[in-house]
Design a protein around this motif. Structure first.
Motif, mmCIF file in Angstrom:
data_model
loop_
_atom_site.group_PDB
_atom_site.id
_atom_site.type_symbol
_atom_site.label_atom_id
_atom_site.label_comp_id
_atom_site.label_asym_id
_atom_site.label_seq_id
_atom_site.Cartn_x
_atom_site.Cartn_y
_atom_site.Cartn_z
ATOM 1 N N UNK A 60 3.171 -1.588 -4.583
ATOM 2 C CA UNK A 60 3.678 -0.359 -3.980
ATOM 3 C C UNK A 60 2.554 0.608 -3.624
ATOM 4 N N UNK A 61 1.510 0.640 -4.446
ATOM 5 C CA UNK A 61 0.383 1.524 -4.146
ATOM 6 C C UNK A 61 -0.336 1.085 -2.875
ATOM 7 N N UNK A 62 -0.359 -0.202 -2.633
ATOM 8 C CA UNK A 62 -1.009 -0.711 -1.431
ATOM 9 C C UNK A 62 -0.113 -0.558 -0.208
ATOM 10 N N UNK A 63 1.197 -0.475 -0.417
ATOM 11 C CA UNK A 63 2.095 -0.057 0.658
ATOM 12 C C UNK A 63 1.697 1.337 1.134
ATOM 13 N N UNK A 64 1.385 2.211 0.189
ATOM 14 C CA UNK A 64 0.958 3.569 0.547
ATOM 15 C C UNK A 64 -0.264 3.555 1.457
ATOM 16 N N UNK A 65 -1.224 2.699 1.142
ATOM 17 C CA UNK A 65 -2.428 2.637 1.970
ATOM 18 C C UNK A 65 -2.136 2.063 3.349
ATOM 19 N N UNK A 66 -1.232 1.098 3.427
ATOM 20 C CA UNK A 66 -0.868 0.553 4.737
ATOM 21 C C UNK A 66 -0.109 1.589 5.568
ATOM 22 N N UNK A 67 0.746 2.377 4.916
ATOM 23 C CA UNK A 67 1.444 3.446 5.633
ATOM 24 C C UNK A 67 0.454 4.481 6.156
ATOM 25 N N UNK A 68 -0.546 4.790 5.348
ATOM 26 C CA UNK A 68 -1.602 5.710 5.773
ATOM 27 C C UNK A 68 -2.279 5.176 7.041
ATOM 28 N N UNK A 69 -2.653 3.893 6.987
ATOM 29 C CA UNK A 69 -3.339 3.297 8.127
ATOM 30 C C UNK A 69 -2.443 3.259 9.367
ATOM 31 N N UNK A 70 -1.177 2.973 9.170
ATOM 32 C CA UNK A 70 -0.263 2.824 10.309
ATOM 33 C C UNK A 70 0.086 4.169 10.945
ATOM 34 N N UNK A 71 0.319 5.189 10.121
ATOM 35 C CA UNK A 71 0.798 6.468 10.642
ATOM 36 C C UNK A 71 -0.293 7.498 10.849
ATOM 37 N N UNK A 72 -1.417 7.316 10.162
ATOM 38 C CA UNK A 72 -2.472 8.324 10.207
ATOM 39 C C UNK A 72 -2.228 9.486 9.276
ATOM 40 N N UNK A 73 -1.122 9.442 8.517
ATOM 41 C CA UNK A 73 -0.805 10.493 7.561
ATOM 42 C C UNK A 73 -1.352 10.091 6.195
ATOM 43 N N UNK A 74 -2.243 10.909 5.645
ATOM 44 C CA UNK A 74 -2.875 10.569 4.374
ATOM 45 C C UNK A 74 -1.826 10.360 3.279
ATOM 46 N N UNK A 75 -1.866 9.179 2.688
ATOM 47 C CA UNK A 75 -0.934 8.814 1.627
ATOM 48 C C UNK A 75 -1.739 8.198 0.502
ATOM 49 N N UNK A 112 5.743 -7.616 3.964
ATOM 50 C CA UNK A 112 6.501 -7.346 5.188
ATOM 51 C C UNK A 112 5.819 -6.264 6.021
ATOM 52 N N UNK A 113 5.349 -5.202 5.359
ATOM 53 C CA UNK A 113 4.671 -4.135 6.089
ATOM 54 C C UNK A 113 3.343 -4.619 6.654
ATOM 55 N N UNK A 114 2.615 -5.400 5.877
ATOM 56 C CA UNK A 114 1.320 -5.906 6.344
ATOM 57 C C UNK A 114 1.472 -6.820 7.551
ATOM 58 N N UNK A 115 2.530 -7.598 7.585
ATOM 59 C CA UNK A 115 2.712 -8.563 8.684
ATOM 60 C C UNK A 115 3.061 -7.876 10.010
ATOM 61 N N UNK A 116 3.547 -6.648 9.964
ATOM 62 C CA UNK A 116 3.884 -5.969 11.222
ATOM 63 C C UNK A 116 2.916 -4.826 11.532
ATOM 64 N N UNK A 117 1.798 -4.784 10.820
ATOM 65 C CA UNK A 117 0.799 -3.748 11.093
ATOM 66 C C UNK A 117 0.223 -3.956 12.496
#
Length: 237
Positions: A60-75, A112-117
């Motif tokens: 889950x913590x690495x989901x946060x980093x992928x969301x940061x990378x995808x959205x540009x919003x620091x997470x 799932x999130x990593x595969x659609x980055x």
């Protein structure tokens, strides 16, 4: 200075590697008995339950980093060190079924999130929990490290000898770069791959297979199977 080591560069291939490693880990965890969850892992002070809870929260913590990378919003990877530790403690005593459901669901969320980055977002710079700046592609390796190393820590018969040559070839130079001897320096020589690396100003040489050297450097072996004068090492990151 260390000799060059191959690194996976294809994102899809790296994700397939993480998925396969995760499946091996899950199969091993699913074979545990209920009583096994509260037994010690190979990590001092942690039961297998602590380890399973940590693996789930790490995903889950690495989901946060992928969301940061995808959205540009620091997470941040974790909201705080305190909450990271509290979540592990809270999750440790759960029943095996709950542990397995959490382990599977958290891993699937991350994959799932990593595969659609989007391809152009993998170069986005994020920060790990220590504050180090890394490209988002590094998150793939971070998850593979957690899965493969903690599979060993689960104490279910999986050992560093079971790590793939590709995994060892990447982790050995990293461990050399990050290890801190208590005194002096040393050279390592892998008898099976020819890899050599040095730490500080070497005054001794440690030899053995690449897997055995790596396990020793990251604190997963006392140095069984190695030859030479083994210096005392500080705890690996």
């Amino acid at each position: 200075m260390t000799s060059d080591a191959p690194q996976l560069t294809d994102t899809a291939a790296q994700l397939d590697t993480v998925a396969a490693a995760t499946e091996r880990l899950f199969t091993a965890a699913a074979a545990l008995r209920e009583a096994d969850v509260v037994e010690p892992s190979l990590l001092p002070g942690w039961t297998r339950g602590h380890l399973l809870a940590h693996l789930s929260r790490n995903a889950d913590s690495l989901v946060n980093l992928l969301l940061w990378a995808r959205t540009g919003i620091e997470t941040p990877q974790y909201a705080s060190q305190y909450l990271r530790e509290a979540d592990i403690e809270a999750g440790a005593p759960r029943a095996l079924r709950e542990q397995l459901e959490d382990l599977s669901a958290s891993a699937e969320r991350w994959l799932a999130l990593a595969r659609v980055m989007p391809a152009d977002r993998w170069s986005t710079v994020v920060r790990n929990r220590q504050g180090g700046e890394i490209p988002a592609t590094r998150v793939l390796w971070m998850r593979l490290l957690e899965v493969e190393i903690h599979h060993v820590d689960l104490a279910v018969g999986y050992s560093p000898a079971d790590w793939s040559p590709e995994f060892v070839a990447r982790l050995l130079p990293q461990s050399i770069a990050e290890v801190r001897p208590a005194t002096g320096g040393f050279t390592v020589t892998a008898t099976d791959t020819g890899y050599t690396g040095t730490v500080g100003v070497p005054d001794t040489t440690v030899s053995g297979t690449a897997a055995d050297l790596t396990a020793w450097l990251i604190g997963r072996s006392p140095g069984t199977g190695l030859s030479g004068d083994l210096p005392d090492l500080a705890a690996w990151k």
